[in-house]
Design an enzyme around this catalytic site. Sequence first.
Site, PDB file in Angstrom:
ATOM      1  N   ARG A   1     -31.923  57.604  73.755  1.00 38.66           N
ATOM      2  CA  ARG A   1     -31.880  58.884  74.478  1.00 38.66           C
ATOM      3  C   ARG A   1     -32.667  59.934  73.718  1.00 38.66           C
ATOM      4  O   ARG A   1     -32.493  60.102  72.516  1.00 38.66           O
ATOM      5  CB  ARG A   1     -30.424  59.345  74.626  1.00 38.66           C
ATOM      6  CG  ARG A   1     -30.271  60.782  75.111  1.00 38.66           C
ATOM      7  CD  ARG A   1     -29.936  60.854  76.566  1.00 38.66           C
ATOM      8  NE  ARG A   1     -29.954  62.219  77.066  1.00 38.66           N
ATOM      9  CZ  ARG A   1     -28.875  62.932  77.337  1.00 38.66           C
ATOM     10  NH1 ARG A   1     -27.684  62.425  77.162  1.00 38.66           N
ATOM     11  NH2 ARG A   1     -28.996  64.151  77.824  1.00 38.66           N
TER      12      ARG A   1
ATOM     13  N   ARG B   1     -30.436  58.850  82.598  1.00 38.65           N
ATOM     14  CA  ARG B   1     -30.440  58.698  81.146  1.00 38.65           C
ATOM     15  C   ARG B   1     -29.889  57.338  80.747  1.00 38.65           C
ATOM     16  O   ARG B   1     -29.086  56.756  81.451  1.00 38.65           O
ATOM     17  CB  ARG B   1     -29.662  59.803  80.468  1.00 38.65           C
ATOM     18  CG  ARG B   1     -28.275  59.976  81.006  1.00 38.65           C
ATOM     19  CD  ARG B   1     -27.719  61.341  80.758  1.00 38.65           C
ATOM     20  NE  ARG B   1     -28.580  62.316  81.377  1.00 38.65           N
ATOM     21  CZ  ARG B   1     -28.435  63.614  81.287  1.00 38.65           C
ATOM     22  NH1 ARG B   1     -27.459  64.117  80.615  1.00 38.65           N
ATOM     23  NH2 ARG B   1     -29.260  64.439  81.870  1.00 38.65           N
TER      24      ARG B   1
ATOM     25  N   ASP C   1     -25.292  58.977  77.765  1.00 41.85           N
ATOM     26  CA  ASP C   1     -24.862  60.361  77.629  1.00 41.85           C
ATOM     27  C   ASP C   1     -23.457  60.343  77.052  1.00 41.85           C
ATOM     28  O   ASP C   1     -22.570  59.673  77.594  1.00 41.85           O
ATOM     29  CB  ASP C   1     -24.865  61.034  79.010  1.00 41.85           C
ATOM     30  CG  ASP C   1     -24.589  62.524  78.940  1.00 41.85           C
ATOM     31  OD1 ASP C   1     -25.014  63.166  77.963  1.00 41.85           O
ATOM     32  OD2 ASP C   1     -23.954  63.044  79.874  1.00 41.85           O
TER      33      ASP C   1
ATOM     34  N   ASP D   1     -20.467  62.994  75.884  1.00 44.77           N
ATOM     35  CA  ASP D   1     -20.031  64.387  75.919  1.00 44.77           C
ATOM     36  C   ASP D   1     -18.691  64.528  75.226  1.00 44.77           C
ATOM     37  O   ASP D   1     -17.772  63.740  75.483  1.00 44.77           O
ATOM     38  CB  ASP D   1     -19.874  64.868  77.369  1.00 44.77           C
ATOM     39  CG  ASP D   1     -21.194  65.050  78.077  1.00 44.77           C
ATOM     40  OD1 ASP D   1     -22.163  65.494  77.438  1.00 44.77           O
ATOM     41  OD2 ASP D   1     -21.259  64.749  79.279  1.00 44.77           O
TER      42      ASP D   1
END
Length: 167
Positions: free
Chosen positions: A84, A98, A101, A103
Amino acid sequence: MPARACIGLGGNLGDPVRALRAAFRALAALPGSRLLATSRLYRTLAWGRTDQPDYVNAAALLETSLAPQALLAQLLAIERAAGRLRDDEAAATRWGPRVLDLDLLLYADAAIDQPGLRVPHPHLHERAFALVPLAEIAAGEPFPGHGSVGEALRHVDAAGVEPIEGA
């Protein structure tokens, strides 16, 4: 004192099932941390920009002695290791496709608003693709401004968030 942190995982490029499984292993290896639980993998429709492949999403619950900013730095390193890139071009395609990811959704019962880090994640209460897997493993975790993860989930439409059988 260790804190419980909730991590959202997602990806829709390459082999997202493999990428999320590798990310679970990387989370389990974080310094000063212990992986408490991982959710099943879920196939979800793209959010924000719908002109892209479906996502695979999941959640993880960590116990960590890492401070929020240090934990975020570790999450970004895991993303980079997966391929990424978070550069100006990638930022121009917000909510775009993507490889991976990660978070930081929740960190104990903290409310954090710092450059580059907002916890609870600012859109978590709107996103069934994050709340469904998170509630599977952490329904009772505090969610500042929304009670708990389970309470927040009751206020979103979870249609289209489907577990991937055998994944």
